[in-house]
Design a protein around this motif. Structure first.
Motif, mmCIF file in Angstrom:
data_model
loop_
_atom_site.group_PDB
_atom_site.id
_atom_site.type_symbol
_atom_site.label_atom_id
_atom_site.label_comp_id
_atom_site.label_asym_id
_atom_site.label_seq_id
_atom_site.Cartn_x
_atom_site.Cartn_y
_atom_site.Cartn_z
ATOM 1 N N GLN A 174 54.178 39.647 49.594
ATOM 2 C CA GLN A 174 53.891 38.223 49.421
ATOM 3 C C GLN A 174 53.258 37.965 48.054
ATOM 4 O OE1 GLN A 174 55.189 36.207 51.593
ATOM 5 N NE2 GLN A 174 54.544 34.438 50.368
ATOM 6 N N GLY A 175 52.388 38.876 47.637
ATOM 7 C CA GLY A 175 51.765 38.755 46.313
ATOM 8 C C GLY A 175 52.783 38.870 45.187
ATOM 9 N N MET A 176 53.806 39.685 45.429
ATOM 10 C CA MET A 176 54.877 39.825 44.416
ATOM 11 C C MET A 176 55.621 38.509 44.278
ATOM 12 S SD MET A 176 57.229 43.131 44.786
ATOM 13 C CE MET A 176 56.476 44.625 45.184
ATOM 14 N N ILE A 177 55.860 37.879 45.420
ATOM 15 C CA ILE A 177 56.589 36.604 45.430
ATOM 16 C C ILE A 177 55.766 35.519 44.731
ATOM 17 C CG2 ILE A 177 57.414 34.746 46.980
ATOM 18 C CD1 ILE A 177 58.138 37.013 48.989
ATOM 19 N N GLU A 178 54.452 35.554 44.941
ATOM 20 C CA GLU A 178 53.580 34.507 44.382
ATOM 21 C C GLU A 178 52.978 34.910 43.031
ATOM 22 O OE1 GLU A 178 50.722 33.541 47.428
ATOM 23 O OE2 GLU A 178 52.320 33.351 48.914
ATOM 24 N N ASN A 179 53.342 36.068 42.544
ATOM 25 C CA ASN A 179 52.789 36.622 41.292
ATOM 26 C C ASN A 179 51.249 36.636 41.308
ATOM 27 O OD1 ASN A 179 53.389 37.999 38.993
ATOM 28 N ND2 ASN A 179 53.350 36.197 37.652
ATOM 29 N N ASP A 180 50.722 37.059 42.451
ATOM 30 C CA ASP A 180 49.271 37.112 42.651
ATOM 31 C C ASP A 180 48.844 38.576 42.516
ATOM 32 O OD1 ASP A 180 46.717 36.619 43.389
ATOM 33 O OD2 ASP A 180 47.140 36.315 45.532
ATOM 34 N N PHE A 181 48.284 38.917 41.371
ATOM 35 C CA PHE A 181 47.972 40.335 41.151
ATOM 36 C C PHE A 181 46.655 40.515 40.408
ATOM 37 C CE2 PHE A 181 50.327 39.005 37.381
ATOM 38 C CZ PHE A 181 49.592 39.571 36.347
ATOM 39 N N VAL A 182 46.219 41.771 40.355
ATOM 40 C CA VAL A 182 44.991 42.107 39.640
ATOM 41 C C VAL A 182 45.266 43.358 38.792
ATOM 42 C CG1 VAL A 182 44.159 43.500 41.602
ATOM 43 C CG2 VAL A 182 42.515 42.630 39.964
ATOM 44 N N ALA A 183 44.688 43.397 37.612
ATOM 45 C CA ALA A 183 44.834 44.599 36.783
ATOM 46 C C ALA A 183 43.956 45.698 37.388
ATOM 47 C CB ALA A 183 44.382 44.299 35.355
ATOM 48 N N LEU A 184 44.489 46.906 37.483
ATOM 49 C CA LEU A 184 43.714 48.018 38.061
ATOM 50 C C LEU A 184 43.427 49.058 36.976
ATOM 51 C CD1 LEU A 184 45.631 48.513 41.442
ATOM 52 C CD2 LEU A 184 43.412 47.413 41.130
ATOM 53 N N SER A 185 42.183 49.123 36.563
ATOM 54 C CA SER A 185 41.791 50.132 35.574
ATOM 55 C C SER A 185 41.096 51.263 36.333
ATOM 56 C CB SER A 185 40.824 49.511 34.567
ATOM 57 O OG SER A 185 39.607 49.224 35.218
ATOM 58 N N ALA A 186 40.791 52.335 35.610
ATOM 59 C CA ALA A 186 40.099 53.460 36.257
ATOM 60 C C ALA A 186 38.765 52.995 36.838
ATOM 61 C CB ALA A 186 39.891 54.589 35.252
ATOM 62 N N ARG A 187 38.078 52.120 36.104
ATOM 63 C CA ARG A 187 36.749 51.666 36.557
ATOM 64 C C ARG A 187 36.826 50.595 37.653
ATOM 65 N NH1 ARG A 187 35.889 55.392 34.086
ATOM 66 N NH2 ARG A 187 35.914 56.081 36.223
ATOM 67 N N SER A 188 37.900 49.820 37.677
ATOM 68 C CA SER A 188 37.951 48.739 38.677
ATOM 69 C C SER A 188 38.156 49.275 40.098
ATOM 70 C CB SER A 188 39.025 47.707 38.322
ATOM 71 O OG SER A 188 40.307 48.271 38.485
ATOM 72 N N VAL A 189 38.479 50.566 40.220
ATOM 73 C CA VAL A 189 38.654 51.122 41.570
ATOM 74 C C VAL A 189 37.466 52.018 41.958
ATOM 75 C CG1 VAL A 189 41.171 50.925 41.644
ATOM 76 C CG2 VAL A 189 40.151 52.958 40.612
ATOM 77 N N LYS A 190 36.358 51.832 41.267
ATOM 78 C CA LYS A 190 35.175 52.654 41.595
ATOM 79 C C LYS A 190 34.638 52.283 42.980
ATOM 80 C CE LYS A 190 31.797 49.614 39.533
ATOM 81 N NZ LYS A 190 30.956 49.281 38.438
ATOM 82 N N ASN A 191 34.030 53.257 43.635
ATOM 83 C CA ASN A 191 33.353 53.052 44.926
ATOM 84 C C ASN A 191 34.236 52.535 46.054
ATOM 85 O OD1 ASN A 191 31.069 53.845 43.598
ATOM 86 N ND2 ASN A 191 30.304 51.759 43.258
ATOM 87 N N ILE A 192 35.538 52.765 45.987
ATOM 88 C CA ILE A 192 36.380 52.302 47.103
ATOM 89 C C ILE A 192 36.914 53.461 47.941
ATOM 90 C CG2 ILE A 192 37.039 50.156 45.922
ATOM 91 C CD1 ILE A 192 39.870 51.390 45.536
ATOM 92 N N ILE A 193 36.710 54.694 47.469
ATOM 93 C CA ILE A 193 37.309 55.849 48.172
ATOM 94 C C ILE A 193 36.808 55.938 49.623
ATOM 95 C CG2 ILE A 193 35.599 57.592 47.390
ATOM 96 C CD1 ILE A 193 38.089 59.501 47.078
ATOM 97 N N SER A 194 35.591 55.467 49.858
ATOM 98 C CA SER A 194 35.008 55.613 51.193
ATOM 99 C C SER A 194 35.224 54.377 52.077
ATOM 100 C CB SER A 194 33.506 55.851 51.053
ATOM 101 O OG SER A 194 32.932 54.769 50.334
ATOM 102 N N LYS A 195 35.897 53.372 51.531
ATOM 103 C CA LYS A 195 36.018 52.107 52.283
ATOM 104 C C LYS A 195 37.319 52.002 53.080
ATOM 105 C CE LYS A 195 33.028 48.971 49.793
ATOM 106 N NZ LYS A 195 32.415 49.811 48.764
ATOM 107 N N GLY A 196 37.198 51.497 54.304
ATOM 108 C CA GLY A 196 38.377 51.245 55.130
ATOM 109 C C GLY A 196 39.087 49.990 54.639
ATOM 110 N N GLY A 197 40.190 49.622 55.289
ATOM 111 C CA GLY A 197 40.952 48.435 54.881
ATOM 112 C C GLY A 197 41.638 48.661 53.552
ATOM 113 N N THR A 198 41.962 47.574 52.867
ATOM 114 C CA THR A 198 42.581 47.689 51.548
ATOM 115 C C THR A 198 42.098 46.563 50.640
ATOM 116 O OG1 THR A 198 44.655 47.216 50.345
ATOM 117 C CG2 THR A 198 44.694 46.818 52.719
#
Ligand code: F6P
Length: 328
Positions: free
Chosen positions: A46-70
């Motif tokens: 759905q995000g592809m259809i609506e062009n709704d996205f976020v840039a993902l850098s090495a730092r923007s994914v910090k502290n998520i390894i332990s989190k459930g969901g997405t």
């Protein structure tokens, strides 16, 4: 000649599963390592259809390894099932100069990828992420191990009450079409009987088993029922039907539901997701497409995604036999 990959987009689609964030992190970090730009579309296709996205850098994914969901959120997009929806998605991919896609999800997600790649020839790699573990081409999907352990922990707690009150409990676990959670959590938690969609053992057999266990001196019992099992209309009806024939049992039903989908991923799922994320990026760089990364006999192996969606992971019949022996 292999096309140089400069930009990758990742999505999570279908039912969320613990470890999806660890996979997003691995994809984003592997991209950063190899100097590839990475973005994540929100809410799957759905995000592809609506062009709704976020840039993902090495730092923007910090502290998520332990989190459930997405963190990218998930959805089952009906619009992507239409030609018009897929055309919009393709136009956005061209507009954003995206060279390849990484799709994290189950068979519905992969089916979408196959159709899209046939229509528009966009390279893609699948990462199996579903608690159901029903994808062929991998011995484990991301999220399954965590969900299984959640289910066992819950059944252990239910057993305390079952035993204190001499009750018969029917515990429904997730799995609309697959009995992996039911079978393994059932054996792991010492269930009396396990009912799964892949194997119709029949109502009469269940009654016989419960009668036998009463006679053998058991004062409480647990029957684990997969959501997709067809022995009754649903677990409540099944419990009621059993109680009509065996009124000597005090029967209760417990549906574990979505608590199996949430929570911090197990170490196994984090490591699996990390390996799969890196392997997916490297496979795309290597020119591979229309494949799913899989974990088989301790190794990462890619298999045709079309084959993966056509067949399902087969259930371990031996475990049913073990369960039978152990519930004597
Ligand atoms: O595919 C994962 C799963 O959790 C199944 O086990 C379950 O049947 C289904 O999703 C539930 O989906 P929803 O969250 O859309 O109700």
């Amino acid at each position: 000649m292999k096309k140089k990959i400069k930009k990758i987009a990742v999505i999570t689609s279908g039912g969320d599963a613990p470890g999806m964030n660890a996979a997003i992190r691995a994809v984003a970090r592997a991209c950063s390592y190899y100097q590839i730009e990475c973005v994540g579309f929100y809410r799957g296709y759905q995000g592809m259809i609506e062009n709704d996205f976020v840039a993902l850098s090495a730092r923007s994914v910090k502290n998520i390894i332990s989190k459930g969901g997405t963190i990218l959120k998930s959805a089952r997009s009906n619009e992507f099932r239409t030609k018009e929806g897929r055309k919009k998605a393709y136009d956005n991919i061209v507009k954003e100069n995206i060279d390849a896609l990484i799709l994290i999800g189950g068979d519905g997600t992969f089916n979408g990828g196959v159709v899209f790649s046939k229509e528009y020839n966009v390279p893609f790699i699948g990462i199996p992420g579903t608690i159901d573990n029903d994808i062929a081409g991998t011995s484990a999907t991301i999220g399954y191990d965590t969900a299984l352990n959640t289910a066992v922990e819950c059944i252990d707690k239910i057993r305390d009450t079952a035993s204190s009150h001499n009750r018969l409990f029917f515990v429904e676990v997730m799995g609309r079409d697959a009995g992996f959670i039911a079978l393994n959590a059932g054996v792991g938690a010492g269930a009396e009987e396990i009912l799964i969609p892949e194997e119709d053992l029949g109502f009469d057999r269940l009654l016989e088993a419960l009668k036998r266990s009463k006679l053998s001196g058991k004062s409480s019992s647990i029957v684990v029922v997969s959501e997709g099992d067809k022995t009754g209309e649903n677990v409540f009806e099944l419990a009621e039907n059993v109680n009509k024939v065996l009124p000597e049992y005090e029967v209760r039903v417990s549906v574990l539901g979505h608590m199996q989908r949430g929570g911090s991923p197990s170490c196994f799922d984090r490591v699996l997701a990390s390996k799969m994320g890196v392997h997916a990026v490297e496979s795309i760089m290597d020119g591979q497409t229309d494949v799913m990364v899989g974990f088989i006999n301790g190794e990462m192996l890619n298999s045709s995604i079309e084959e993966a969606v056509k067949s399902t992971n087969s259930i371990n019949k031996e475990l049913l036999r073990i369960s039978d022996i152990l519930s004597v």
